[in-house]
Design a protein around this motif. Structure first.
Motif, PDB file in Angstrom:
ATOM      1  N   VAL A   9      48.174  26.237  49.259  1.00 46.70           N
ATOM      2  CA  VAL A   9      46.905  25.688  49.728  1.00 46.70           C
ATOM      3  C   VAL A   9      46.281  26.624  50.758  1.00 46.70           C
ATOM      4  O   VAL A   9      45.084  26.930  50.693  1.00 46.70           O
ATOM      5  N   ARG A  10      47.096  27.094  51.708  1.00 46.05           N
ATOM      6  CA  ARG A  10      46.577  27.989  52.752  1.00 46.05           C
ATOM      7  C   ARG A  10      46.041  29.286  52.156  1.00 46.05           C
ATOM      8  O   ARG A  10      44.986  29.767  52.559  1.00 46.05           O
ATOM      9  N   LEU A  11      46.773  29.857  51.185  1.00 46.18           N
ATOM     10  CA  LEU A  11      46.304  31.098  50.539  1.00 46.18           C
ATOM     11  C   LEU A  11      44.998  30.885  49.792  1.00 46.18           C
ATOM     12  O   LEU A  11      44.092  31.715  49.854  1.00 46.18           O
ATOM     13  N   ALA A  12      44.901  29.765  49.081  1.00 51.99           N
ATOM     14  CA  ALA A  12      43.672  29.485  48.339  1.00 51.99           C
ATOM     15  C   ALA A  12      42.488  29.329  49.293  1.00 51.99           C
ATOM     16  O   ALA A  12      41.404  29.863  49.037  1.00 51.99           O
ATOM     17  N   ILE A  13      42.681  28.626  50.397  1.00 50.17           N
ATOM     18  CA  ILE A  13      41.605  28.465  51.375  1.00 50.17           C
ATOM     19  C   ILE A  13      41.225  29.818  51.971  1.00 50.17           C
ATOM     20  O   ILE A  13      40.045  30.151  52.093  1.00 50.17           O
ATOM     21  N   PHE A  14      42.222  30.614  52.333  1.00 46.72           N
ATOM     22  CA  PHE A  14      41.956  31.930  52.918  1.00 46.72           C
ATOM     23  C   PHE A  14      41.185  32.822  51.943  1.00 46.72           C
ATOM     24  O   PHE A  14      40.194  33.453  52.313  1.00 46.72           O
ATOM     25  N   VAL A  46      26.205  45.324  40.597  1.00 46.68           N
ATOM     26  CA  VAL A  46      26.096  44.896  42.001  1.00 46.68           C
ATOM     27  C   VAL A  46      25.698  43.425  42.010  1.00 46.68           C
ATOM     28  O   VAL A  46      26.272  42.610  42.751  1.00 46.68           O
ATOM     29  N   ASP A  47      24.758  43.076  41.154  1.00 48.54           N
ATOM     30  CA  ASP A  47      24.327  41.686  41.025  1.00 48.54           C
ATOM     31  C   ASP A  47      25.478  40.797  40.548  1.00 48.54           C
ATOM     32  O   ASP A  47      25.700  39.709  41.080  1.00 48.54           O
ATOM     33  N   ILE A  48      26.222  41.264  39.558  1.00 51.01           N
ATOM     34  CA  ILE A  48      27.353  40.484  39.045  1.00 51.01           C
ATOM     35  C   ILE A  48      28.435  40.323  40.111  1.00 51.01           C
ATOM     36  O   ILE A  48      29.012  39.238  40.267  1.00 51.01           O
ATOM     37  N   ALA A  49      28.732  41.388  40.857  1.00 53.89           N
ATOM     38  CA  ALA A  49      29.733  41.299  41.923  1.00 53.89           C
ATOM     39  C   ALA A  49      29.317  40.262  42.964  1.00 53.89           C
ATOM     40  O   ALA A  49      30.137  39.453  43.421  1.00 53.89           O
ATOM     41  N   HIS A  50      28.041  40.276  43.316  1.00 56.35           N
ATOM     42  CA  HIS A  50      27.511  39.326  44.295  1.00 56.35           C
ATOM     43  C   HIS A  50      27.650  37.890  43.793  1.00 56.35           C
ATOM     44  O   HIS A  50      28.230  37.029  44.464  1.00 56.35           O
ATOM     45  N   ARG A  51      27.166  37.638  42.605  1.00 53.64           N
ATOM     46  CA  ARG A  51      27.181  36.273  42.069  1.00 53.64           C
ATOM     47  C   ARG A  51      28.600  35.774  41.797  1.00 53.64           C
ATOM     48  O   ARG A  51      28.932  34.624  42.097  1.00 53.64           O
ATOM     49  N   SER A  52      29.419  36.626  41.216  1.00 54.01           N
ATOM     50  CA  SER A  52      30.779  36.173  40.889  1.00 54.01           C
ATOM     51  C   SER A  52      31.572  35.874  42.154  1.00 54.01           C
ATOM     52  O   SER A  52      32.333  34.897  42.200  1.00 54.01           O
ATOM     53  N   SER A  53      31.409  36.682  43.180  1.00 52.85           N
ATOM     54  CA  SER A  53      32.111  36.418  44.441  1.00 52.85           C
ATOM     55  C   SER A  53      31.711  35.065  45.014  1.00 52.85           C
ATOM     56  O   SER A  53      32.568  34.304  45.481  1.00 52.85           O
ATOM     57  N   LEU A  54      30.410  34.784  44.964  1.00 53.83           N
ATOM     58  CA  LEU A  54      29.945  33.500  45.487  1.00 53.83           C
ATOM     59  C   LEU A  54      30.419  32.331  44.631  1.00 53.83           C
ATOM     60  O   LEU A  54      30.619  31.228  45.146  1.00 53.83           O
ATOM     61  N   LEU A  55      30.625  32.543  43.348  1.00 56.10           N
ATOM     62  CA  LEU A  55      31.151  31.479  42.484  1.00 56.10           C
ATOM     63  C   LEU A  55      32.660  31.307  42.627  1.00 56.10           C
ATOM     64  O   LEU A  55      33.175  30.188  42.573  1.00 56.10           O
ATOM     65  N   TYR A  56      33.374  32.415  42.829  1.00 55.02           N
ATOM     66  CA  TYR A  56      34.824  32.324  42.976  1.00 55.02           C
ATOM     67  C   TYR A  56      35.220  31.689  44.310  1.00 55.02           C
ATOM     68  O   TYR A  56      36.310  31.126  44.419  1.00 55.02           O
ATOM     69  N   ALA A  57      34.357  31.763  45.322  1.00 61.64           N
ATOM     70  CA  ALA A  57      34.681  31.158  46.622  1.00 61.64           C
ATOM     71  C   ALA A  57      34.877  29.643  46.502  1.00 61.64           C
ATOM     72  O   ALA A  57      35.945  29.130  46.866  1.00 61.64           O
ATOM     73  N   PRO A  58      33.909  28.895  45.981  1.00 62.83           N
ATOM     74  CA  PRO A  58      34.155  27.456  45.852  1.00 62.83           C
ATOM     75  C   PRO A  58      35.195  27.126  44.779  1.00 62.83           C
ATOM     76  O   PRO A  58      35.919  26.134  44.904  1.00 62.83           O
ATOM     77  N   ALA A  59      35.277  27.947  43.746  1.00 63.43           N
ATOM     78  CA  ALA A  59      36.302  27.708  42.720  1.00 63.43           C
ATOM     79  C   ALA A  59      37.695  27.763  43.344  1.00 63.43           C
ATOM     80  O   ALA A  59      38.560  26.936  43.030  1.00 63.43           O
ATOM     81  N   THR A  60      37.897  28.705  44.249  1.00 62.36           N
ATOM     82  CA  THR A  60      39.200  28.835  44.899  1.00 62.36           C
ATOM     83  C   THR A  60      39.462  27.667  45.841  1.00 62.36           C
ATOM     84  O   THR A  60      40.603  27.213  45.981  1.00 62.36           O
ATOM     85  N   ILE A  62      38.393  24.634  45.256  1.00 61.08           N
ATOM     86  CA  ILE A  62      38.763  23.552  44.350  1.00 61.08           C
ATOM     87  C   ILE A  62      40.230  23.693  43.940  1.00 61.08           C
ATOM     88  O   ILE A  62      40.979  22.704  43.893  1.00 61.08           O
ATOM     89  N   LEU A  63      40.657  24.921  43.680  1.00 61.68           N
ATOM     90  CA  LEU A  63      42.066  25.155  43.345  1.00 61.68           C
ATOM     91  C   LEU A  63      42.968  24.754  44.510  1.00 61.68           C
ATOM     92  O   LEU A  63      44.063  24.219  44.305  1.00 61.68           O
ATOM     93  N   ALA A  64      42.509  24.995  45.748  1.00 62.93           N
ATOM     94  CA  ALA A  64      43.290  24.598  46.929  1.00 62.93           C
ATOM     95  C   ALA A  64      43.476  23.089  46.964  1.00 62.93           C
ATOM     96  O   ALA A  64      44.581  22.597  47.235  1.00 62.93           O
ATOM     97  N   VAL A  65      42.415  22.364  46.685  1.00 65.75           N
ATOM     98  CA  VAL A  65      42.499  20.897  46.670  1.00 65.75           C
ATOM     99  C   VAL A  65      43.437  20.439  45.558  1.00 65.75           C
ATOM    100  O   VAL A  65      44.248  19.525  45.748  1.00 65.75           O
ATOM    101  N   MET A  66      43.347  21.082  44.397  1.00 69.83           N
ATOM    102  CA  MET A  66      44.235  20.721  43.289  1.00 69.83           C
ATOM    103  C   MET A  66      45.694  20.961  43.664  1.00 69.83           C
ATOM    104  O   MET A  66      46.564  20.124  43.389  1.00 69.83           O
ATOM    105  N   ALA A  67      45.974  22.094  44.316  1.00 70.10           N
ATOM    106  CA  ALA A  67      47.345  22.384  44.734  1.00 70.10           C
ATOM    107  C   ALA A  67      47.809  21.389  45.806  1.00 70.10           C
ATOM    108  O   ALA A  67      48.965  20.967  45.817  1.00 70.10           O
TER     109      ALA A  67
END
Length: 151
Positions: A9-14, A46-60, A62-67
């Protein structure tokens, strides 16, 4: 309370924070490229890196909550979290590399380029298969643990 929280959980939040920061920094990079471009556009990756990073942040997150609510043992949860973090980071780094190198606007277009290096088709396919199996499998595993933990 934090010291009682499982490592998964801590790693996912970090890493959610790391991905958010990466999204913000690539957003600055994107803005600079847009402001310097006659077409007012940043490089595609550059656009894809920006957008994907912002999408992976909340996804991670959510994974923390699941764990956190998973009924699976911590070693299993940690493995599932690490698999997702690895592939999220791998994707973002590859997008950043393509943005820095300006070598392609489609990493799946053949021949597969990384700068001046031509990557074998098998390497690209293998990486994508591992990514899909890893991310989907690990997320399904966490979802199963969440289901057992909640119901």
């Amino acid at each position: 309370m934090i010291d009682q929280m499982e490592l998964s959980v801590r790693l996912a939040i970090f890493f959610s924070g790391i991905f958010l920061l990466t999204g913000m920094l690539t957003g600055v990079w994107k803005y600079v490229q847009i402001s310097l471009s006659k077409q007012a556009r940043a490089h595609y990756y550059v656009d894809i890196a920006h957008r994907s990073s912002l999408l992976y942040a909340p996804a991670t997150l959510i994974l923390a909550v699941m764990a956190y609510f998973s009924a699976l043992n911590e070693s299993t949860n940690l493995l599932f979290i690490l698999i997702n973090i690895f592939f999220f980071a791998f994707s973002i780094v590859s997008y950043i590399l393509h943005g820095l190198l300006k070598d392609t606007t489609n990493q799946f277009k053949e021949p597969h380029q990384l700068g001046r290096i031509e990557l074998p088709k098998l390497l690209m396919r293998g990486a994508m298969v591992l990514l899909v199996v890893g991310e989907v499998g690990a997320t399904l595993g966490l979802l199963y643990g969440l289901y057992i933990g909640l119901f």
